[in-house]
Design an enzyme around this catalytic site. Structure first.
Site, PDB file in Angstrom:
ATOM      1  N   SER A 179       3.049   3.170  -1.730  1.00 14.31           N
ATOM      2  CA  SER A 179       2.302   1.831  -0.579  1.00 14.31           C
ATOM      3  C   SER A 179       3.097   1.953   0.678  1.00 14.31           C
ATOM      4  CB  SER A 179       2.802   0.737  -1.686  1.00 14.31           C
ATOM      5  OG  SER A 179       2.714   0.661  -2.606  1.00 14.31           O
ATOM      6  N   TYR A 223      -7.964   4.775  -2.430  1.00 18.55           N
ATOM      7  CA  TYR A 223      -6.635   4.270  -2.253  1.00 18.55           C
ATOM      8  C   TYR A 223      -5.811   5.192  -3.492  1.00 18.55           C
ATOM      9  CZ  TYR A 223      -3.097   1.763  -5.095  1.00 18.55           C
ATOM     10  OH  TYR A 223      -2.017   0.545  -4.265  1.00 18.55           O
ATOM     11  N   LYS A 259       0.049   1.299   2.790  1.00 17.87           N
ATOM     12  CA  LYS A 259      -0.667   0.057   3.121  1.00 17.87           C
ATOM     13  C   LYS A 259      -0.456  -0.184   4.681  1.00 17.87           C
ATOM     14  CE  LYS A 259      -0.518  -1.187  -1.865  1.00 17.87           C
ATOM     15  NZ  LYS A 259       0.262  -1.498  -3.086  1.00 17.87           N
ATOM     16  N   VAL A 311       6.414   3.359  -4.740  1.00 17.88           N
ATOM     17  CA  VAL A 311       7.516   3.433  -5.415  1.00 17.88           C
ATOM     18  C   VAL A 311       7.634   4.667  -6.135  1.00 17.88           C
ATOM     19  CG1 VAL A 311       6.174   1.590  -6.750  1.00 17.88           C
ATOM     20  CG2 VAL A 311       5.117   3.739  -7.288  1.00 17.88           C
ATOM     21  N   TYR A 370       7.117  -7.420  -1.882  1.00 17.87           N
ATOM     22  CA  TYR A 370       6.955  -7.378  -3.323  1.00 17.87           C
ATOM     23  C   TYR A 370       7.838  -8.648  -3.510  1.00 17.87           C
ATOM     24  CZ  TYR A 370       5.455  -2.282  -2.958  1.00 17.87           C
ATOM     25  OH  TYR A 370       4.515  -1.047  -3.077  1.00 17.87           O
TER      26      TYR A 370
END
Ligand code: GLN
Length: 292
Positions: free
Chosen positions: A63, A188, A66, A258, A240
Site C-alpha cells: 500500500s 492495483y 498508493k 502489508v 488505516y
C-alpha cells in the site's frame, strides 16, 4: 540531529520485538518472508544518507504504492478528483466493504483500498500503459532503473484478492469506476507488487520532504500545495485505523503497506523508509512503527 548514533542504536531496540506480530499470510507469496527482517534508511534534503540492517533488500511495497499512484493522479485530475474520493480518516480496516456501502461508493480517502482502486481507475483512464508509467515513475524518483514488479506477488494477489474484487465491483456498481474492473484490478495488484528497498523508497519519497521537488529528477513533481495535501493525507489516513495511535507516538506523515514497509517524512528535513514484515493487527509493521 545525531542520525548516525540513532541508527546505530535502533536495531538493538527493535530486537525486543522479534517474534511478535504476524507476516501478512493472506497474500500467500508474502507468507514465507521471515518476520524478523529489519532495515531502515533515511535521506535528508541536504543530501545525507543513513541506513541500518536490511536497508538494501527489496520487499513488496504494497500500500505504500498508493502515495505514488495518487501523486500521478493529482497530475491528471484537479479538484474534481475529490468528488470521487474523500479525505477523511476511515477508522476502519483498509479493505472495509461495509464503509463503502454505507457511503454509497465514495471511498473515505485515497489511501485505503477502495480509494486506491478509484485512483488506479484514474490512471487507467489517462495513461496508455499505466503499469509501465508507474514503474518509470518509481525508477526515476528513486534513481534505480531495475526496479520491477514481483510477478509472483502480483499473481498471488490476483488469485486471492476476493475482497479487492468485491470493492472494485461495488465501486463499478455505484458508477465510481469507469474502466473494466479486471483492468483496474490488474494495475492495483501490480502497483502493490512493486519490489523496492528502504534506500530506494527513502529516495523516492524525498520530494515529499522537499516541497515536491525531486532531486533525482531535478524537477518539481508536485506543487507545494499538492505536497502539503499529500503529507496531510498521510498524517490522517496513512496507517488505516491505527493512524491516530501512530500520529500520537510518531507524529510524522507516513504510509504503511502489508509487506511490512512504512515511509515517513519530516517536511523540510528528511524522508525515511523502514521495513520489518511482522505486522500488528491493523496491518502495519510492528518493529517499523517502533523504530520510527
Ligand atoms: N495488496 C494489499 C491488499 O490489497 C495492500 C493492502 C495494504 O498494504 N494495506 O490487500
Amino acid at each position: 540531529m545525531e542520525f548516525e548514533k540513532i541508527f546505530q542504536d535502533i536495531p538493538a531496540h527493535v530486537k525486543a520485538l522479534h517474534g511478535k506480530g504476524e507476516v501478512a499470510s493472506y497474500i500467500p507469496a508474502l507468507a514465507c518472508i521471515p518476520g524478523d527482517k529489519f532495515g531502515m534508511a533515511l535521506h535528508t534534503v541536504s543530501g545525507d544518507c543513513f541506513s541500518t540492517g536490511d536497508s538494501e533488500e527489496r520487499f513488496s511495497i504494497q500500500s505504500i504504492s498508493k502515495v505514488f499512484t495518487l501523486s500521478l493522479a493529482m497530475g491528471f485530475e484537479g479538484d474534481s478528483l475529490w468528488r470521487r474520493v474523500g479525505r477523511e480518516p476511515s477508522g476502519n480496516p483498509f479493505n472495509s466493504l461495509i464503509q463503502l456501502e454505507y457511503e454509497k461508493g465514495i471511498p473515505r480517502n485515497p489511501l485505503i483500498n477502495a480509494g486506491a482502486l478509484v485512483i488506479s481507475d484514474v490512471l487507467v483512464s489517462n495513461l496508455d500503459d499505466p503499469k509501465k508509467a508507474l514503474l518509470d515513475h518509481m525508477r526515476v524518483l528513486s534513481g534505480c532503473f531495475d526496479i520491477n514488479f514481483d510477478s509472483e506477488v502480483a499473481r498471488s494477489q490476483a488469485q486471492t484478492g476476493f475482497i479487492n474484487r468485491a470493492l472494485a465491483n461495488f465501486l463499478k456498481g455505484n458508477n465510481n469506476l469507469f474502466n473494466d474492473v479486471d483492468e483496474v484490478l490488474d494495475l492495483y495488484f501490480h502497483q502493490c507488487a512493486i519490489a523496492m528497498s528502504c534506500s530506494e523508497l527513502a529516495n523516492a519519497s524525498l520530494h515529499l520532504a522537499n516541497h515536491g521537488f525531486s532531486k533525482a529528477m531535478d524537477e518539481s513533481i508536485l506543487t507545494t500545495e499538492q505536497t502539503k495535501r499529500m503529507n496531510s493525507l498521510m498524517l490522517t489516513c496513512g496507517l488505516y485505523d491505527a493512524v491516530g495511535e501512530f500520529a500520537f507516538r510518531v507524529g510524522l506523515p507516513a504510509k504503511s503497506g502489508v509487506g511490512g514497509g512504512i515511509i515517513a517524512v519530516l517536511p523540510g528535513v528528511y524522508s525515511v523508509a523502514v521495513w520489518s514484515p511482522a505486522l500488528e493487527a491493523s496491518g502495519n509493521s510492528l518493529a517499523g512503527a517502533a523504530a520510527l
